[in-house]
Enzyme design. Sequence first.
Site, short mmCIF file in Angstrom:
data_model
loop_
_atom_site.label_atom_id
_atom_site.label_comp_id
_atom_site.label_asym_id
_atom_site.label_seq_id
_atom_site.Cartn_x
_atom_site.Cartn_y
_atom_site.Cartn_z
N ASP A 309 1.09 -1.33 -0.07
CA ASP A 309 -0.17 0.00 -0.09
C ASP A 309 0.89 1.26 -0.21
O ASP A 309 1.99 1.18 0.30
CB ASP A 309 -0.99 -0.04 1.13
CG ASP A 309 -2.20 0.69 0.91
OD1 ASP A 309 -2.34 1.58 -0.07
OD2 ASP A 309 -3.26 0.68 1.69
N GLU A 506 -10.65 7.03 4.23
CA GLU A 506 -9.74 6.38 5.10
C GLU A 506 -9.86 6.88 6.46
O GLU A 506 -10.97 7.18 6.92
CB GLU A 506 -8.40 6.58 4.31
CG GLU A 506 -8.29 5.82 3.05
CD GLU A 506 -6.73 5.73 2.64
OE1 GLU A 506 -5.95 5.24 3.28
OE2 GLU A 506 -6.55 5.83 1.27
C1 BGC Z 1 -5.17 3.34 0.31
C2 BGC Z 1 -5.17 2.09 -0.85
C3 BGC Z 1 -5.06 2.64 -2.24
C4 BGC Z 1 -3.85 3.31 -2.30
C5 BGC Z 1 -3.41 4.00 -3.48
C6 BGC Z 1 -4.00 4.04 0.10
O1 BGC Z 1 -4.12 5.02 0.91
O2 BGC Z 1 -4.90 2.63 1.57
O3 BGC Z 1 -6.52 1.50 -0.70
O4 BGC Z 1 -5.43 1.73 -3.18
O5 BGC Z 1 -3.89 4.41 -1.52
O6 BGC Z 1 -4.11 5.04 -3.83
#
Ligand code: BGC
Length: 615
Positions: A309, A506
């Site tokens: 991630d 998030e």
């Molecule tokens: C998230 C992921 C995402 C990634 C790319 C991260 O902050 O947890 O779900 O795919 O960013 O944008």
Amino acid sequence: MKPFRYVAVLGLAAVGAYFASQQMISAAPPAKPLSSFDPQAKALLAQMTLDEKIGQMTQPDQESIKDLSDIERYFVGSILSGGSSDPKEGNSLQAWTDLYDRLQQHTTLTRLKIPILYGIDAVHGHNNILGAVIFPHNIGLGCTRNPALVEKVERVTAEEVRATGIQWAFAPCVTVPQDIRWGRTYEGFSEDPAVVKELAGPAVRGFQGTDLASPLSVLACAKHYIGDGGTSFGSTRRGQGLDQGDTRVDEATLRRIHLQGYISAVREGAASIMPSYSSWNGVKVSGDKHLLTEILKQELGFQGFLISDYNAIDQINPNYKTAIGISINAGMDMAMVPARYKEYIADLKQLVEEGVVPMARIDDAVVRILRVKFAMGMLDTKRSQLADRTLQKSFGSPEHRAVARQAVRESLVLLKNQNKVLPLKKTAARIHVGGKSADDLGNQCGGWTIDWQGKSGEVTPGGTTVLAAIKKAVSGKTEVTFSKDGTGAAGATLGVVVIGEKPYAEGNGDRADLKVAQEDVDAVANMKSAGIPVVVILFSGRPMILGTVLDQADAVVAAWLPGTEGAGITDVLFGDFKPKGKLSYAWPRSMEQVAKHPGDKDYAPLFPLGYGLTF
Ligand code: BGC
């Protein structure tokens, strides 16, 4: 860019045949095993230098590549657009496609000409691009309990993604959120592992089709492995909330709840998986060999590759180089290193030269990545890797919107319908509409819409708000009036109030309190004071504590974060379709009830899992 702290066209006939039969979709044979591409992958590997191999394991964010010749200098194998990482020319279908083509063209300047995989968060449609169809977030899809529909949704998403050239979606999210205070609850189909297991496979099939080599297929990425939805409140680095925290359960529980989606995703041939930022009993998942290598690769037989991630490796150890070594040795194959890619590349090279990361581990990682590139036809020299712009004809099209509209109407959960106030009559003399979200497409779409966090207001063109959908649905003689705060309803036949959460994504959506906002309570009360029947529609990324809203409303519809197709809501409000959504999360009575599950002491939800009325 996100703040560092968080941290060749298939004939139309084929497309038509696809839409013609849902039966055919679900009966599709499983995809060809990725390991069948090993002979080609290993032959290519044998020609590669260490620098070229590490390049394949590297994924910068396009926004951070200030000098595009870095692509050939570092043999970059993949690039992403993280949330809000738009083309510098602006956000348009053409600018996105030009960006993809521009970056892809750089790979032709490298010795081996291995194309890049371009990754993006297409988590409810191709949601970063203005004008894309925005589908309900997974929480709504979970309430449909309709695997064929979920597959269709991701098929359409894949087609819109491919219209920009992009071949990789960081989706589906197969998290199993156990605590609705988490800001990512809406990214999960359900709190129930059985529902997640049932829908994960069809979602993967929707993205990847039955053949990854099809120009309409998109590489899927099941995320965030494992236990992202099981963290304890307050276990995060900041000591607050749940996002990126610690999941404190024994292995049997971890498997019973959080592994289920991966079992069906892997069975369906999901060719990439994203390990989670979170920890399991204090150890970062992204550095845990038992979870990444022993369970996922060896036990489940996952043949694709793991992508870390966004800056997740940084959290494993304060020393970046040490963190990289731990993660790669644990089984990470590609690193999402948005801005720190040069440092990562230099560190990983040193780690190999020092013998900390064995060459065999690098080779395994690169074979896994190359398998996928071969399977996708990316190394077929007869095939152009540039975007197929003929696909843009159907981008945001009425046909695609019709699929989203179906998903919206099937996702609605009718919680209350006193005195059969629903369905409404299209011939009502006057409908007064209220609430801050009745005419707000941004609130209707939620987070991960155009911007990472989403935003209130006119977030994208082409969508239909509830207010606009009501105006369209009613008879020519019906008057539709509107006030945000619900006042002015006197004399109306009935009222519709649209309330709920404002967009977030998030950890920014972690909340200790899920009470409906005071302005929403007031809007419902204002409407009710006119003495008319009141229908409440709630846009939210999770169940909320309804308080007096539930008492005052005659009907309540949980609409989740339905996306751009508001007409899916009026389809049900006016009775053209019966409501059939079933709760995929239990609805708590009060905050004391949150994060409780069947078998827990005092478990008594207001509406249980699976609840949903119909007419
Ligand atoms: C998230 C992921 C995402 C990634 C790319 C991260 O902050 O947890 O779900 O795919 O960013 O944008």
